[in-house]
Design a protein around this motif. Structure first.
Motif, PDB file in Angstrom:
ATOM      1  N   ARG A  45      38.810 -37.137 -83.380  1.00 54.31           N
ATOM      2  CA  ARG A  45      39.541 -37.796 -84.439  1.00 54.31           C
ATOM      3  C   ARG A  45      38.835 -39.073 -84.830  1.00 54.31           C
ATOM      4  O   ARG A  45      38.084 -39.645 -84.066  1.00 54.31           O
ATOM      5  CB  ARG A  45      40.935 -38.167 -83.925  1.00 54.31           C
ATOM      6  N   GLN A  46      39.117 -39.516 -86.012  1.00 54.89           N
ATOM      7  CA  GLN A  46      38.750 -40.877 -86.324  1.00 54.89           C
ATOM      8  C   GLN A  46      39.736 -41.766 -85.582  1.00 54.89           C
ATOM      9  O   GLN A  46      40.627 -41.271 -84.897  1.00 54.89           O
ATOM     10  CB  GLN A  46      38.810 -41.104 -87.837  1.00 54.89           C
ATOM     11  N   ARG A  47      39.560 -43.057 -85.705  1.00 51.73           N
ATOM     12  CA  ARG A  47      40.398 -44.033 -85.026  1.00 51.73           C
ATOM     13  C   ARG A  47      41.880 -43.619 -84.965  1.00 51.73           C
ATOM     14  O   ARG A  47      42.492 -43.330 -85.982  1.00 51.73           O
ATOM     15  CB  ARG A  47      40.253 -45.341 -85.783  1.00 51.73           C
ATOM     16  N   ALA A  48      42.407 -43.621 -83.788  1.00 57.73           N
ATOM     17  CA  ALA A  48      43.804 -43.255 -83.604  1.00 57.73           C
ATOM     18  C   ALA A  48      44.689 -44.393 -84.095  1.00 57.73           C
ATOM     19  O   ALA A  48      44.210 -45.506 -84.289  1.00 57.73           O
ATOM     20  CB  ALA A  48      44.064 -43.017 -82.124  1.00 57.73           C
TER      21      ALA A  48
ATOM     22  N   GLN B  42      42.513 -41.575 -66.426  1.00 51.71           N
ATOM     23  CA  GLN B  42      41.535 -41.729 -67.502  1.00 51.71           C
ATOM     24  C   GLN B  42      41.259 -43.196 -67.788  1.00 51.71           C
ATOM     25  O   GLN B  42      40.125 -43.590 -68.034  1.00 51.71           O
ATOM     26  CB  GLN B  42      42.046 -41.045 -68.767  1.00 51.71           C
TER      27      GLN B  42
ATOM     28  N   HIS C 239      36.379 -40.144 -77.366  1.00 50.52           N
ATOM     29  CA  HIS C 239      37.468 -40.956 -76.828  1.00 50.52           C
ATOM     30  C   HIS C 239      37.311 -42.427 -77.189  1.00 50.52           C
ATOM     31  O   HIS C 239      38.243 -43.205 -77.057  1.00 50.52           O
ATOM     32  CB  HIS C 239      37.526 -40.815 -75.303  1.00 50.52           C
TER      33      HIS C 239
ATOM     34  N   HIS D  51      46.714 -46.802 -74.490  1.00 52.39           N
ATOM     35  CA  HIS D  51      48.027 -46.197 -74.242  1.00 52.39           C
ATOM     36  C   HIS D  51      48.013 -44.686 -74.427  1.00 52.39           C
ATOM     37  O   HIS D  51      48.955 -44.017 -74.036  1.00 52.39           O
ATOM     38  CB  HIS D  51      49.084 -46.835 -75.138  1.00 52.39           C
ATOM     39  N   GLU D  52      46.945 -44.157 -75.022  1.00 52.32           N
ATOM     40  CA  GLU D  52      46.892 -42.712 -75.208  1.00 52.32           C
ATOM     41  C   GLU D  52      46.348 -42.001 -73.976  1.00 52.32           C
ATOM     42  O   GLU D  52      46.270 -40.780 -73.955  1.00 52.32           O
ATOM     43  CB  GLU D  52      45.998 -42.382 -76.403  1.00 52.32           C
ATOM     44  N   PHE D  53      45.942 -42.773 -72.982  1.00 53.28           N
ATOM     45  CA  PHE D  53      45.318 -42.161 -71.817  1.00 53.28           C
ATOM     46  C   PHE D  53      46.231 -42.185 -70.603  1.00 53.28           C
ATOM     47  O   PHE D  53      47.123 -43.033 -70.510  1.00 53.28           O
ATOM     48  CB  PHE D  53      44.022 -42.910 -71.468  1.00 53.28           C
ATOM     49  N   SER D  54      45.973 -41.279 -69.681  1.00 53.43           N
ATOM     50  CA  SER D  54      46.699 -41.310 -68.419  1.00 53.43           C
ATOM     51  C   SER D  54      46.059 -42.354 -67.509  1.00 53.43           C
ATOM     52  O   SER D  54      44.983 -42.879 -67.804  1.00 53.43           O
ATOM     53  CB  SER D  54      46.621 -39.943 -67.759  1.00 53.43           C
TER      54      SER D  54
ATOM     55  N   ARG E 229      46.123 -33.175 -65.555  1.00 52.95           N
ATOM     56  CA  ARG E 229      47.185 -34.094 -65.148  1.00 52.95           C
ATOM     57  C   ARG E 229      48.541 -33.409 -65.326  1.00 52.95           C
ATOM     58  O   ARG E 229      48.650 -32.411 -66.038  1.00 52.95           O
ATOM     59  CB  ARG E 229      47.119 -35.373 -65.959  1.00 52.95           C
TER      60      ARG E 229
ATOM     61  N   PRO F  92      45.171 -53.975 -74.826  1.00 52.48           N
ATOM     62  CA  PRO F  92      45.926 -52.903 -75.484  1.00 52.48           C
ATOM     63  C   PRO F  92      45.641 -52.798 -76.973  1.00 52.48           C
ATOM     64  O   PRO F  92      45.936 -51.782 -77.587  1.00 52.48           O
ATOM     65  CB  PRO F  92      47.381 -53.306 -75.237  1.00 52.48           C
TER      66      PRO F  92
ATOM     67  N   LEU G 250      39.541 -32.745 -69.235  1.00 49.32           N
ATOM     68  CA  LEU G 250      40.522 -33.482 -69.999  1.00 49.32           C
ATOM     69  C   LEU G 250      41.278 -32.499 -70.851  1.00 49.32           C
ATOM     70  O   LEU G 250      40.764 -31.438 -71.178  1.00 49.32           O
ATOM     71  CB  LEU G 250      39.802 -34.504 -70.865  1.00 49.32           C
TER      72      LEU G 250
ATOM     73  N   THR H  51      40.329 -50.422 -79.185  1.00 46.56           N
ATOM     74  CA  THR H  51      40.011 -49.043 -78.844  1.00 46.56           C
ATOM     75  C   THR H  51      39.095 -49.073 -77.623  1.00 46.56           C
ATOM     76  O   THR H  51      38.511 -50.101 -77.280  1.00 46.56           O
ATOM     77  CB  THR H  51      39.264 -48.333 -79.984  1.00 46.56           C
TER      78      THR H  51
ATOM     79  N   ILE I 263      47.753 -50.366 -82.375  1.00 47.66           N
ATOM     80  CA  ILE I 263      48.985 -50.929 -81.877  1.00 47.66           C
ATOM     81  C   ILE I 263      49.869 -51.413 -83.026  1.00 47.66           C
ATOM     82  O   ILE I 263      51.081 -51.292 -82.994  1.00 47.66           O
ATOM     83  CB  ILE I 263      48.669 -52.054 -80.875  1.00 47.66           C
TER      84      ILE I 263
ATOM     85  N   TRP J 146      37.325 -43.703 -79.882  1.00 48.26           N
ATOM     86  CA  TRP J 146      38.197 -44.074 -80.998  1.00 48.26           C
ATOM     87  C   TRP J 146      39.639 -44.263 -80.582  1.00 48.26           C
ATOM     88  O   TRP J 146      40.475 -44.616 -81.407  1.00 48.26           O
ATOM     89  CB  TRP J 146      38.140 -43.009 -82.091  1.00 48.26           C
ATOM     90  N   ARG J 147      39.935 -43.992 -79.336  1.00 50.35           N
ATOM     91  CA  ARG J 147      41.343 -44.021 -78.938  1.00 50.35           C
ATOM     92  C   ARG J 147      41.730 -45.341 -78.304  1.00 50.35           C
ATOM     93  O   ARG J 147      40.898 -46.141 -77.931  1.00 50.35           O
ATOM     94  CB  ARG J 147      41.566 -42.911 -77.923  1.00 50.35           C
ATOM     95  N   TYR J 148      43.045 -45.508 -78.141  1.00 46.68           N
ATOM     96  CA  TYR J 148      43.583 -46.725 -77.537  1.00 46.68           C
ATOM     97  C   TYR J 148      44.032 -46.446 -76.098  1.00 46.68           C
ATOM     98  O   TYR J 148      44.367 -45.306 -75.760  1.00 46.68           O
ATOM     99  CB  TYR J 148      44.771 -47.236 -78.352  1.00 46.68           C
TER     100      TYR J 148
ATOM    101  N   ASN K  93      46.957 -60.892 -78.952  1.00 46.17           N
ATOM    102  CA  ASN K  93      47.993 -60.320 -78.094  1.00 46.17           C
ATOM    103  C   ASN K  93      49.224 -61.204 -78.004  1.00 46.17           C
ATOM    104  O   ASN K  93      50.288 -60.747 -77.617  1.00 46.17           O
ATOM    105  CB  ASN K  93      47.431 -60.062 -76.690  1.00 46.17           C
TER     106      ASN K  93
END
Lengths: 327, 347, 322, 310
Positions: D13-16, A165, A153, A159-162, B295, A113, D6, A116, D19, A155-157, D225
Motif C-alpha cells: 500500500r501507499q502510506r497507511a 513485529q 511495511h 499501531h498496525e503491527f503486532s 500471530r 506513534p 507475516l 511511519t 495518526i 509505509w505503515r504506522y 506528540n
C-alpha cells in the motif's frame, strides 16, 4: 577475543532529599548501581540478570549515557566514553552512538506513534549518513528484510503491527547504522510466549551473521540461558556473580544465584528441582544492609557477611562470585 | 458465626468425584463498535473438589474472561452469550443477582493479577478486609478484625495487627498480593479463582506466593483455578491443565500428560518454543527454537474452522472448514483437533 | 508528620499568593498615577487645591513603597480605610456585602454537590444507556449555558411571565413577603441560587460522572464485587470516594469561578453583594473600596483552594506521604 | 532466519492512514463532536460572510429615526430592533466576528505563553520546573475576571491623551491581550505534563541513542506528540474567552465601538422586560458558540484518545 565493552566500577547514585518541616533537610543517596565491572567481547552475549530494582537497566542506561554515571569508566573499543559524552563533542559522540545501540523493552512505547516505520528507520540514517540520502530508501528495505519484514511495511504506522513485529522494527532501527554492540533491554518480556521464540531466533541469527556483541538484560532466565555466552547476576545494585552461562546455570556459587534459579518454575511437572524459597523481600535501596547486601536473606550467612563486603573471587577467573561462603 | 480455620468439611474424595465447578459451552461476547468479539466461544472445563486446575493460554485466549464469567463479573461491553456454569450442581447463570452476590467472596473467591490496582487505595487493609466479613458473616468490627489479623498472619504477613491500619500504598507488591490472597480466603471459600496471581511479581516473590498458594490449597482442601500464561507455573501448581487458544479449549488433561504427551499441535508447539533453563544452548547447541508462525487471530473476525489452522503445521483442508469439538483421547484427556479424531462441525 | 508538613506548605503558599496579589494590585492602581488625581480629573470643576487636600488626607504623598507598607500594615489591622464615594468604613461595607454574596454562593455549591452526586451515580452505573446519554447531553448543554444568560431566562420566565419570583434585590423594598423577613429573604434567594445550582451542577456532573465511570472500571471495584459486597456499597463506598479525588481540585476552582463572576451574577439579579459593590467601586474609581474588595475576594478564593487541599488529605491517604 | 510469516498483504500500500487521519475517523463516529463541529463551522461561516448575510449595516440606526426602535421581530427586522434602533439580527451576525477574534486572539496568546512556559518547565525539570509551576499556580488562583475588569477600566484612563488612544478598538484589544495573559496556566500545565511524559518516553530515549540533536528531538518528536491534548484545551479555551469577553462587555467595561454580543446585552439588559428579543438573540448566539466549542473539544478528546471509548 578482545573486550569490546569494558565496564569498570560503574556507579550511579541518585541523591534523595529527605525534606523535613522544622529541621534541616537530610541528604541521602540511593545507590542504584554500585561499582559494577564486567566486559563484553566481540561476538559474545553477556546476559545481565536480576530482579526489578536491582540496577540492571540503570547500568545499561549509564553505559549509553541516557543517565550520566556518577563514577567509573566505560571503555568501548578501548576508549573511555564517559568523558566523551560529558565533553559534548558531537562528532565524537556520534561516532560512539554509531557502534553502540539500544533495543527497548516495550516495542510499542519505543516507536514514535506519529511516524511511519520508514520515517523511524530513516532517522538514524539522517543523523549518521547525511551525505548520501539517495541510499536511504534502499537501506530501509534491506533492514526490513533483515529482520523478517517486507520493504512495503515502511509505509505503515506502529499501531498496525503486532508486538513481535514492532520489536523487529526496534531491532532494525538499532541495526541501521551497523553497530558492533547492541544493548537489549528485556526485548522479549512484553511478548507472548509463541512470539518470544521468533524474536530470540532472530537475535541469534543476526548475531551469527553480523558478528554482533549483545548485552542482554532480562529477568527471564530461560531466554538468558538461550541467548547468552556469559551471565552476570545483580542484586541491589551490585554484581554478585559472573561467569560462562553453563557454569552459572549448573554450578552457581552465589546463594542468591542459586535461589534465583530455583525460583524459576520448570515446565515439567514433578521435576526434581531443589526449591529454595527466599524469605523476605529485597530491601529498599535506601536501607541497604551493611556488608554483603544479600546477607539478611541468606541461609548460609556467616557473622562476617554483616560486616565486610565480599569481592568477586577469585579475581581474573572466568567464573567469579562475591560471597564469603560460596557454594 | 465465624468459620474457624479448621479444614473445610468436605470428606476426602475416593472415587470419581462430582466436579465442584462445571463450565459448559461458555460464550462471552464483547459488543464493540467494530462488531462482536468472541472472546470466549464455547468453552468447557471442570474443576474437581480440592484440586488445582491450570488454565494456560496466551494473551487474548479468553482465559481471564472465562474466570470472571464464573463470578458473572464480565465487564461491559462484554455479555454472557450462552452456556452453563454449574457450581455444586446449581447453574450460576440462572441465579438472581442477590443470590449470586451472596456466593461471591463466600463460596467462590478471586485473586487478581495486579496487586497494585486490586486493592482500594483509600481504605486501610483492615477496613477493606473486615468489611467483607461484616457483610457476609454479620461479624462485629472486633470479630472481623481478629479474623483478618489471623488470616494476614496465615498468608505470611509479619506483625498483622499493625498492618490493619496501613494503606495499600505502604506495602510492597508481594505484600499486597498476600493481602489479596487473605481477602480471598476470609470466608473459607470452596473455590478460589487465581488470575495470573504472580505475573506482576519478581521471580523470587513469585516463588514465595506460589508456595503459599499450594500450601493453603492443600491445607483447606479448596479447589483452585489458576489462570496463567506461564507453563512453568502450571507445571509447578496444577494437577490438571486446560490449554486455551483464541477463545476455545485446545486440550485438557492431567499435568503430566500435557507436558509429556501433548496431542494438540498448539500445545506441542507452545512447549517446544520455550527456551528452557535446564538445557544448554552454548556453542553449536544454540539452534533456532521451533516457533509458531504468524500471530493469534483477531477474534472480531476469527478464521473459519479450527481457530489454529492458519498457524498449524499439520493443517489439512477440512481444518479450514470444520470447527473441531472436544474428544476424549485417553483417560481424562480431551483434544479438539480434527487430525486427532475430533468431530468437526461446520460453523 | 507528613500531613502537618503538607498542610503547612499549602498554608505558606497561600499566604504568598495573597501577598503577591496585593503587590500586583497595588502596582496596578499606582501605575495610573495618583488615583485621587485621576478620580477628580474625571469630575470637572475641581481645583488643584482640592486635589491637594484629598491627596494629603489619604496619605498619597509618600513614596510608593512607603504607601504599600502603610496599606499592608493597615490591612493586617483589618483597617481598609474609608470609601471615597460612600464615606463609610470599607471594612463595614465588605462584611455587609460579602455576607450577601456568601448567602447565595455557599448554599449553591452545597446543593449542587448533593444533586450532582445523585445524578452522576445514576448515569455512571448505567453507562451507555439512555439515562446516561440524557444526563451527559443535558449536563453538556447546562455547562455551556453562560450563567448570566440562564439567569436572564429564569427572570423572563419566573418573574416577568409567571410573576411568581422577584427579579431583583435580596429583600423586598417595602413590605416583606408574608410578613416574615426570613421567608422574604429566602424567596429572593430562589432565582440566584437556582441559577448557580444549575450551572454548577452541570459542570460537576460532567466531571464526576466521567471520573466515576473510570473508577468503576478499576480492578479494585471488580475485586469488591468479587468479594460479594452489595452493589450499593461498591458504588457509594468504594467508587464514589475515589471518584471524588480528581473532582476535588475542581471544586476549589468552581468556587473561585463563582466568586470571580459574582459581579455578573449580582448585576443580573441586582443582588447587593460583593460583586455588585466591586463594579460600583471600579466605575466610580473608589480607590480604597477597589483595593479592599479585591483583597477580600482573593482571600476567599485562596481559602477555598486551601480547604480543598486539606480535604485531599482527608480523602486520599496517599497524600500523607507528601 | 526465523520462519515467521507475516499475514499476507494483498498489495504494497501507499502510506497507511496516519495518526491524524485515524483521529478523524474516530472523531467522525462521535455524534457530539460532529454537532460541535457543525456549530463552530456555522459561526465561522457567519463571521466570514457577515456583510452578505446581514440585512442591514451594523451601524445602521435608521429604525430609531423612523421611531421603530424596540420593535418586536417583523418581516423587515427578523429579530426585531433594539433600543438604539439597531437591527438585532445584523448585530448578532457581526458579533460573531468579534467573538471569534476574541477567542482566537486570546488563545493564540495563551498557547504561545503556555507552551513556552510549560515546555521549558517540563523539559528542564528541577528548580526551573518548580518555580514556573508555582508561577502558573499563582495565576490560577487570582480572581482573573475581577482583575480584568479593573485593568480594563484603569487602562482606559491611562491612555487618555496618549498616542495609544488612536488605535482602533484599543479597548477590545486590551481585553484580548488580558484574556490571553490570564488563560495560559492550564495550557502550561498540560504542556508541562506532556513534555515531561514524552521526555522520558522510550521513543525519545531511542532518538537520544541514535544521536538525534536536541532540537530534532524537541521539534520532531516531542512537540507533535504533545499537540492533541493541547488542541483540546485550546478549543475549550476559545469558548471560555468568548464568554469572558461577553461578560466584561455585559458589565459595561467592553469596547463601545465594537459590535459584540456583550455590548448588545449591556445596552439592552435594562429593557429586558419590554424588548427581550434584543437580549435573547445575542445570548443565544453566545450559547451556540460556547456549546459548539465545548462539544468540539469533547469530540476531540475522544478522537485523540483511542482508549477512552472502545
Amino acid at each position: 577475543m578482545s573486550a569490546l565493552l569494558e565496564v569498570d566500577g560503574l556507579s550511579k547514585y541518585y541523591p534523595v532529599l529527605e525534606r523535613r518541616l522544622f529541621r534541616a533537610s537530610k541528604q541521602t543517596e540511593i545507590r542504584a548501581v554500585d561499582g559494577v565491572s564486567f566486559s563484553v567481547a566481540e561476538g559474545e552475549t553477556l546476559g545481565l540478570v536480576g530482579e526489578s530494582g536491582c540496577g540492571k537497566t540503570t547500568t545499561a542506561r549509564s553505559i549509553l549515557n541516557l543517565v550520566e554515571p556518577s563514577d567509573g569508566a566505560v571503555r568501548f573499543q578501548g576508549e573511555d566514553i564517559v568523558p566523551v559524552f560529558r565533553g559534548g563533542d558531537r562528532a565524537r559522540i556520534l561516532a560512539i552512538r554509531r557502534s553502540l545501540q539500544y533495543v527497548f523493552q516495550d516495542p510499542y512505547l519505543s516507536l514514535n506513534p506519529r511516524w511511519t516505520i520508514g520515517e523511524t528507520l530513516k532517522e538514524p540514517l539522517r543523523v549518521h549518513r547525511p551525505e548520501a540520502p539517495e541510499t536511504w530508501d534502499a537501506r530501509i528495505g534491506e533492514l526490513l528484510r533483515m529482520v523478517g519484514l517486507e520493504p512495503h511495511h515502511a509505509w505503515r504506522y506502529p499501531h498496525e503491527f503486532s508486538g513481535g513485529q514492532r520489536q523487529r522494527v526496534g531491532i532494525a532501527r538499532a541495526l541501521a547504522i551497523e553497530p558492533r554492540l547492541l544493548i537489549l533491554d528485556e526485548p522479549v518480556s512484553s511478548l507472548d510466549v509463541s512470539v518470544r521464540a521468533q524474536i530470540l531466533n532472530l537475535l541469534a541469527e543476526l548475531q551469527d551473521r553480523l558478528g554482533l556483541a549483545y548485552l542482554y538484560i532480562s529477568h527471564d532466565l530461560s531466554s538468558v540461558r538461550y541467548i547468552s555466552t556469559h551471565v552476570a547476576v545483580m542484586y541491589l545494585g551490585k554484581l554478585v556473580e559472573i561467569g560462562p552461562v553453563d557454569d552459572i546455570f549448573t554450578r552457581p556459587r552465589h546463594h542468591y544465584t542459586r535461589a534465583l534459579l530455583s525460583a524459576i518454575p520448570v515446565p515439567s511437572p514433578g521435576a526434581a528441582q531443589d526449591r529454595i524459597v527466599l524469605q523476605g523481600e529485597v530491601p529498599s535501596a535506601m536501607r541497604r544492609p551493611t556488608g554483603c547486601p544479600f546477607h539478611p536473606r541468606c541461609a548460609a550467612a556467616l557473622p562476617v557477611c554483616a560486616q565486610s563486603e565480599p569481592l568477586l573471587m577469585p579475581p581474573s577467573a572466568p567464573h567469579r562470585a562475591a560471597c564469603h561462603n560460596p557454594l | 458465626m465465624l468459620s474457624t480455620l479448621a479444614p473445610a468439611s468436605s470428606p476426602p474424595v475416593v472415587a470419581a468425584p462430582a466436579p465442584l465447578l462445571q463450565v459448559r459451552d461458555l460464550r462471552v461476547h464483547f459488543h464493540t463498535r467494530e462488531g462482536v468479539v468472541r472472546a470466549v466461544d464455547g468453552v468447557d472445563y471442570h474443576v474437581n473438589p480440592a484440586e488445582t486446575l491450570g488454565i494456560v493460554g496466551e494473551s487474548g485466549s479468553g482465559k481471564t474472561v472465562s474466570s470472571l464469567a464464573t463470578l458473572r463479573l464480565v465487564p461491559p461491553p462484554a455479555r454472557m452469550a450462552g452456556g452453563q456454569i454449574l457450581f455444586e450442581g446449581q447453574d450460576l447463570l440462572a441465579k438472581k443477582p442477590a443470590e449470586m452476590a451472596a456466593l461471591r467472596g463466600r463460596r467462590i473467591a478471586m485473586i487478581f493479577q495486579n496487586p497494585a490496582t486490586s486493592l482500594n487505595p483509600i481504605y486501610s487493609i483492615g477496613a477493606q478486609l473486615g468489611e467483607i466479613l461484616m457483610w457476609h458473616e454479620k461479624a462485629s468490627r472486633a470479630e472481623a478484625d481478629a479474623r483478618v489479623v489471623e488470616l494476614l498472619g496465615l498468608v505470611g504477613i509479619s506483625d498483622p495487627g499493625a498492618r490493619l491500619r496501613q494503606f495499600p500504598h505502604e506495602l510492597s507488591g508481594g505484600m499486597k498480593q498476600r493481602v489479596g490472597i487473605a481477602r480471598a480466603l476470609l470466608c473459607n471459600p470452596s473455590l478460589v479463582l487465581a488470575d495470573e496471581p504472580t505475573t506482576a511479581l519478581d521471580v523470587t516473590i513469585q516463588a514465595q506466593i506460589l508456595e503459599l498458594l499450594a500450601d493453603l490449597q492443600k491445607r483447606f482442601r479448596m479447589s483452585m483455578v489458576l489462570v496463567t500464561h506461564d507453563m512453568g507455573v502450571v507445571a509447578r501448581m496444577a494437577s490438571r491443565i486446560t490449554v486455551m487458544y483464541a477463545g476455545r479449549v485446545c486440550e485438557s488433561a492431567d499435568a503430566a500428560t500435557i507436558f509429556n504427551a501433548p496431542r494438540h499441535p498448539y500445545t506441542r508447539a507452545l512447549l517446544e518454543s520455550m527456551p528452557r533453563i535446564d538445557h544448554s544452548y552454548t556453542g553449536a547447541a544454540r539452534r533456532p527454537l521451533p516457533t509458531i508462525a504468524g500471530r493469534p487471530p483477531n477474534l472480531l473476525n476469527p478464521p473459519p474452522g479450527c481457530r489454529f489452522h492458519d498457524r498449524c503445521p499439520e493443517a489439512a483442508p477440512e481444518c479450514r472448514r470444520l470447527l473441531p469439538l472436544e474428544t476424549p483421547v485417553g483417560p481424562g484427556h480431551t483434544v479438539s483437533c480434527l487430525k486427532r479424531g475430533s468431530e468437526g462441525i461446520a460453523a | 508528620m507528613g500531613t502537618a508538613r503538607y498542610i503547612a506548605r499549602r498554608l505558606i503558599f497561600s499566604l504568598c499568593l495573597i501577598l503577591g496579589v496585593s503587590v500586583i494590585l497595588f502596582a496596578m492602581i499606582n501605575a495610573i498615577g495618583n488615583p485621587v488625581e485621576v478620580l477628580l480629573a474625571e469630575r470637572p470643576g475641581i481645583t488643584e487645591e482640592m486635589i491637594q487636600a484629598v491627596t494629603e488626607y489619604y496619605g498619597l504623598n509618600g513614596s510608593v513603597t512607603d504607601r504599600y507598607f502603610t496599606w499592608i500594615w493597615a490591612l493586617l489591622r483589618l483597617d481598609f480605610g474609608t470609601s471615597i464615594i460612600y464615606n463609610l468604613p470599607v471594612s463595614e461595607m465588605l462584611v455587609t456585602y460579602g455576607l450577601e454574596t456568601l448567602k447565595i454562593q455557599v448554599p449553591a455549591i452545597l446543593i449542587a454537590l448533593l444533586v450532582s452526586v445523585l445524578i452522576s451515580v445514576l448515569a455512571a452505573t448505567r453507562q451507555y444507556s439512555r439515562v446516561d446519554f440524557g444526563v451527559i447531553a443535558s449536563a453538556m448543554v447546562g455547562h455551556s449555558m453562560p450563567g448570566f444568560l440562564l439567569g436572564i431566562v429564569l427572570i423572563l420566565i419566573f418573574s416577568y411571565s409567571l410573576g411568581i419570583l422577584p427579579s431583583y434585590g435580596a429583600y423586598s423594598t417595602r413590605n416583606p413577603l408574608w410578613g416574615s423577613d426570613v421567608a422574604d429573604a429566602l424567596w429572593h434567594m430562589v432565582l440566584p441560587v437556582g441559577m448557580l445550582v444549575f450551572f454548577n451542577c452541570a459542570t460537576l456532573t460532567l466531571l464526576l460522572r466521567s471520573s466515576l465511570v473510570d473508577v468503576l472500571r478499576q480492578d479494585f471495584i471488580t475485586a469488591a464485587r468479587a468479594s460479594g459486597l452489595p452493589e450499593r456499597r461498591v458504588v457509594f463506598g468504594h467508587a464514589l470516594r475515589n471518584a471524588f479525588i480528581p473532582v476535588l481540585t475542581y471544586l476549589g476552582i468552581l468556587f473561585g469561578l463563582m466568586l470571580g463572576t459574582a459581579p455578573v451574577t449580582e448585576t443580573v439579579f441586582t443582588w447587593p453583594g460583593l460583586g455588585a459593590l466591586y463594579i460600583m467601586a471600579i466605575q466610580q474609581l473608589d480607590y480604597p473600596l477597589i483595593m479592599g474588595a479585591t483583597m477580600v475576594i482573593t482571600v476567599m478564593l485562596v481559602t477555598a483552594t486551601l480547604l480543598t487541599d486539606i480535604a485531599y488529605v482527608a480523602i486520599d491517604p496517599r497524600i500523607r506521604l507528601g | 532466519m526465523s520462519d515467521a510469516t507475516l499475514p499476507a498483504i494483498a498489495a504494497p500500500r501507499q502510506r497507511a492512514p496516519g495518526i491524524w487521519r485515524q483521529s478523524w475517523y474516530r472523531f467522525r463516529r462521535n455524534r457530539a463532536g460532529l454537532i460541535g463541529l457543525a456549530m463552530v463551522t456555522l459561526v465561522v461561516l457567519v463571521a466570514l460572510l457577515a456583510p452578505f448575510a446581514a440585512p442591514f449595516a451594523p451601524d445602521d440606526t435608521s429604525a430609531m429615526l423612523r421611531g421603530a426602535a424596540r420593535r418586536a421581530p417583523s418581516a423587515l427586522h427578523w429579530l426585531g430592533t433594539d433600543r438604539n434602533g439597531y437591527d438585532v439580527f445584523t448585530r448578532m451576525i457581526y458579533g460573531a466576528r468579534t467573538a471569534l477574534a476574541v477567542g482566537l486572539g486570546a488563545m493564540i496568546i495563551a498557547s504561545v505563553i503556555g507552551v513556552i512556559i510549560g515546555g521549558i518547565a517540563g523539559y528542564a525539570g528541577g528548580m526551573v520546573d518548580e518555580l514556573l509551576m508555582r508561577f502558573a499556580e499563582f495565576f490560577m488562583v487570582i480572581p482573573v475576571f475581577v482583575v480584568i475588569l479593573a485593568v480594563v477600566r484603569l487602562f482606559g484612563i491611562v491612555v487618555v491623551g496618549t498616542w495609544l488612544e488612536d488605535i482602533p478598538n484599543l479597548n477590545l484589544m486590551t481585553i484580548i491581550v488580558l484574556l490571553g495573559c490570564f488563560e495560559w496556566p492550564p495550557i502550561a500545565r498540560m504542556a508541562r505534563a506532556e513534555f515531561l511524559r514524552l521526555r522520558n518516553s522510550e521513543f525519545v530515549e531511542a532518538a537520544h541513542c541514535i544521536g538525534s540533536s536536541r532540537r530534532d528531538i524537541l521539534l520532531r518528536h516531542i512537540l507533535p506528540n504533545a499537540m492533541p491534548p493541547l488542541i483540546v484545551l485550546v478549543a475549550l479555551g476559545i469558548g471560555g474567552a468568548i464568554l469572558a469577553e461577553t461578560m466584561v462587555s455585559f458589565l459595561g467595561f467592553g469596547d463601545p465601538r465594537a459590535v459584540s454580543w456583550g455590548q448588545s446585552l449591556y445596552f439592552n439588559y435594562e429593557a429586558l422586560k419590554v424588548a427581550p428579543w434584543a437580549v435573547l438573540s445575542p445570548g443565544a448566539a453566545l450559547f451556540v458558540t460556547v456549546l459548539g466549542f465545548n462539544l468540539l473539544a469533547d469530540g476531540l478528546t475522544d478522537a485523540f484518545n483511542p482508549r477512552t471509548r472502545q
